[in-house]
Design a protein around this motif. Sequence first.
Motif, PDB file in Angstrom:
ATOM      1  N   ALA A  10       0.990  -1.257  -0.119  1.00 13.24           N
ATOM      2  CA  ALA A  10      -0.065  -0.640  -0.121  1.00 13.24           C
ATOM      3  C   ALA A  10       0.295   1.016   0.021  1.00 13.24           C
ATOM      4  O   ALA A  10       2.396   0.914   0.660  1.00 13.24           O
ATOM      5  CB  ALA A  10      -1.092  -0.315   1.558  1.00 13.24           C
ATOM      6  N   GLY A  11       0.597   2.351  -0.502  1.00 16.18           N
ATOM      7  CA  GLY A  11       0.943   3.701  -0.689  1.00 16.18           C
ATOM      8  C   GLY A  11       1.590   4.443   0.365  1.00 16.18           C
ATOM      9  O   GLY A  11       0.424   3.708   1.761  1.00 16.18           O
ATOM     10  N   MET A  12       2.491   4.863   0.497  1.00 17.90           N
ATOM     11  CA  MET A  12       2.885   5.748   1.807  1.00 17.90           C
ATOM     12  C   MET A  12       1.417   7.489   2.126  1.00 17.90           C
ATOM     13  O   MET A  12       1.257   8.002   1.485  1.00 17.90           O
ATOM     14  CB  MET A  12       3.978   6.356   1.689  1.00 17.90           C
ATOM     15  CG  MET A  12       4.847   5.269   2.844  1.00 17.90           C
ATOM     16  SD  MET A  12       4.564   4.343   4.085  1.00 17.90           S
ATOM     17  CE  MET A  12       4.056   3.302   3.151  1.00 17.90           C
ATOM     18  N   VAL A  13       0.825   7.853   3.643  1.00 18.63           N
ATOM     19  CA  VAL A  13       0.081   8.574   3.403  1.00 18.63           C
ATOM     20  C   VAL A  13       1.050   9.323   4.357  1.00 18.63           C
ATOM     21  O   VAL A  13       1.584   9.301   5.407  1.00 18.63           O
ATOM     22  CB  VAL A  13      -1.325   7.980   4.863  1.00 18.63           C
ATOM     23  CG1 VAL A  13      -1.946   9.903   5.089  1.00 18.63           C
ATOM     24  CG2 VAL A  13      -1.826   6.983   3.940  1.00 18.63           C
ATOM     25  N   ALA A  14       1.225  10.427   3.694  1.00 15.70           N
ATOM     26  CA  ALA A  14       1.718  12.111   4.472  1.00 15.70           C
ATOM     27  C   ALA A  14       1.230  12.538   5.001  1.00 15.70           C
ATOM     28  O   ALA A  14       0.435  13.377   4.893  1.00 15.70           O
ATOM     29  CB  ALA A  14       2.789  12.540   3.106  1.00 15.70           C
ATOM     30  N   TYR A  15       1.877  13.881   5.880  1.00 14.70           N
ATOM     31  CA  TYR A  15       1.331  14.319   6.436  1.00 14.70           C
ATOM     32  C   TYR A  15       2.258  15.954   6.998  1.00 14.70           C
ATOM     33  O   TYR A  15       3.220  15.577   7.531  1.00 14.70           O
ATOM     34  CB  TYR A  15       0.430  14.467   7.733  1.00 14.70           C
ATOM     35  CG  TYR A  15      -0.080  15.341   8.602  1.00 14.70           C
ATOM     36  CD1 TYR A  15      -1.348  15.457   7.634  1.00 14.70           C
ATOM     37  CD2 TYR A  15      -0.219  15.575  10.169  1.00 14.70           C
ATOM     38  CE1 TYR A  15      -1.952  16.579   8.645  1.00 14.70           C
ATOM     39  CE2 TYR A  15      -1.059  16.657  10.977  1.00 14.70           C
ATOM     40  CZ  TYR A  15      -1.415  17.076   9.910  1.00 14.70           C
ATOM     41  OH  TYR A  15      -2.867  17.888  11.005  1.00 14.70           O
ATOM     42  N   ASP A  16       2.134  17.490   6.705  1.00 12.49           N
ATOM     43  CA  ASP A  16       2.774  18.232   6.865  1.00 12.49           C
ATOM     44  C   ASP A  16       4.028  17.735   6.121  1.00 12.49           C
ATOM     45  O   ASP A  16       5.121  18.297   6.457  1.00 12.49           O
ATOM     46  CB  ASP A  16       3.478  18.173   8.126  1.00 12.49           C
ATOM     47  CG  ASP A  16       2.426  19.199   8.877  1.00 12.49           C
ATOM     48  OD1 ASP A  16       1.117  19.165   8.507  1.00 12.49           O
ATOM     49  OD2 ASP A  16       2.889  19.100   9.756  1.00 12.49           O
TER      50      ASP A  16
END
Length: 366
Positions: free
Chosen positions: A241-247
């Motif tokens: 699964a892909g990576m979720v980013a934040y900021d």
Amino acid sequence: MCGITPYDATHLGHANTYLAFDTLVRLWIDGGFDVRYVQNVTDIDDPLLERATATGVEWRQLAAEQVELFRGDMESLRIIPPTDYVAVTEVITPVADAVGRLLDAGLAYRLDDGTADIYFDNTAAASAVWSLGDESGLDRATMLGLSAERGGDPERPGKRDALDVLLWRGERDGEPSWPSPVGAGRPGWHIECSVIAELHAPLPLTVQGGGSDLLFPHHEFSAGHTAALTGAPLARLFSHAGMVAYDGEKMSKSLGNLVLVSRLTAEGVDPRAIRLALLGRHYRADWEWTRGQLTEACSRLATWETWAANPAPGAHPVLVEALRAALADDLDTPAALAFVDAHIESGAAATELDADAIDALLGVRL
Ligand code: 5CA
Ligand code: ZN
């Protein structure tokens, strides 16, 4: 399926990965398959111990609390639980046994530096079933970089090859350890998933899952250990699964840029909206979480609920078939959601079958 290392659970990156594979499980159950789903818990590992020390909490207690929180979050997101949920501390003896077999086969070696650490000899273990790079397809320079970033120790002196991974960490003062025939110590990371898979599921697995940050070294070496131990491949398919980013960066414990599922639900956010926000992205995509996506998901949920408020009895299979087709196409959840939107927009009345299909395949009870 690779499970959590139980601290800083459950952030939206974790949730996204488990939701991706929940969608696969739902599709398989809908297709009439008997699904055996095994997930580990890395309840003994360096980062967990470091966090326990830093916060003054006993490591077992930290792990137990975080596993509890994770399970509660999974339940509120309606993620179907694994058939077997296995902690590393439950398989210390079989892991030590596996390490012993690798030593006997000449595929593992002890470091000669007084530590009693045992490493996997990736060069000696190369075979027709597995060799380094088969799974990830990465070049050596990239592997060396990722190994250093993701828990490996390419610079450590005394290894036969810089990319060899730790199988068994010899006992250290102040660290938990277990007595075993290969010496007192504790398991390395990749061997835990190989051994749990071998103990709890027929090999090769249909799918070995996790986030894309596990492609190398984790899945590459779990596959290598299994091949060396059994002569068989670990899995027919490795799916990431892909990576979720934040900021602007990958959401990760080490950076601390976390949005926790439990914090959102404590604020009163409907877990179904979190689900819809995550399902709105294709599982293999890397993307960045924003609050706006949650607002959109809440309004989508409201529209769907109004539409489904009084479902007519009936069995027009248009919607269920469209959902099945979208998910069968590499779990295309954005297409599945878009179909429901368009179906509602077209003025079609909701039926009980539609509501059941959305419930069963998308995990959203309207
Ligand atoms: N215990 C090991 C696997 S054996 C581990 O990686 N644990 S973890 O807690 O760090 O991650 C649990 C799962 O969440 C893994 O599949 C990982 O790939 C996934 N994950 C972690 N961060 C993110 C992120 N930012 N976006 C998507 N998935 C993520
Ligand atoms: Zn794993």
